[in-house]
Design an enzyme around this catalytic site. Structure first.
Site, PDB file in Angstrom:
ATOM      1  CG  ASP A 125     -10.918  13.493   2.229  1.00  0.00           C
ATOM      2  OD1 ASP A 125     -11.292  12.376   2.005  1.00  0.00           O
ATOM      3  OD2 ASP A 125     -11.131  14.446   2.225  1.00  0.00           O
ATOM      4  CG  ASP A 143     -13.599  11.072  -1.492  1.00  0.00           C
ATOM      5  OD1 ASP A 143     -14.412  11.515  -1.203  1.00  0.00           O
ATOM      6  OD2 ASP A 143     -12.779  11.732  -0.787  1.00  0.00           O
TER       7      ASP A 143
END
Length: 164
Positions: A125, A143
């Protein structure tokens, strides 16, 4: 007019192409982050956005991140099962544009995160939005694609209900 269930006209290839583009964008950005950032490094871009390197061993919002390791395989299997189911849905509903767009977004994102879990044992991330000391959990292109796909699935269903 497209049927709610069953085969509809249209090819699933454009939708698989969209999923592939999203997958490539996701993996390319993650390769850059892994190549240029060490774990925990951050670049302050604006007063509300940073680029960071975070490893997420859990799911959304780091759900189950502190589990003993079984979650890697659970979420990998779940992602693979979702991808297979989505491809099956695309074969049957490729002519339903909004529905197929949503599925393609989810497919590209799911496969991107499955690749991370398989190769690294975690999802990379790097997008960090914040206000003051409050930080939204870091996330990535995959995401974002999954979230956009979920929003469009809801919109498609609302549109379908409104028509009936």
């Amino acid at each position: 007019m497209a049927k709610a269930f069953g085969k509809t006209s249209g090819s699933m290839l454009p939708w698989l192409g969209l999923a592939l583009i999203l997958l490539i964008a996701d993996q390319f950005t993650k390769v850059l982050i892994l190549g240029y950032y060490r774990l925990g490094d951050a670049t302050y871009v604006t007063s509300f956005f940073n680029v960071v390197r975070v490893h997420n061993t859990g799911a959304a919002f780091s759900f189950l991140a502190s589990a003993s390791g079984w979650q890697r395989w659970f979420f990998t299997g779940l992602g693979i099962a979702a991808a297979v189911f989505i491809v099956w849905l695309l074969r049957s509903h490729a002519g339903q544009k909004l529905f197929s767009f949503a599925l393609a977004c989810i497919l590209g994102g799911a496969v991107g995160n499955v690749i991370d879990r398989t190769l690294h044992g975690y999802v990379v991330d790097f997008l960090d939005f914040h206000y003051g000391n409050w930080h939204f959990p870091a996330f990535n292109i995959a995401d974002s694609a999954i979230t956009i796909g979920a929003i469009f699935l809801v919109l498609d269903e609302l549109r379908r209900v409104r028509r009936s």
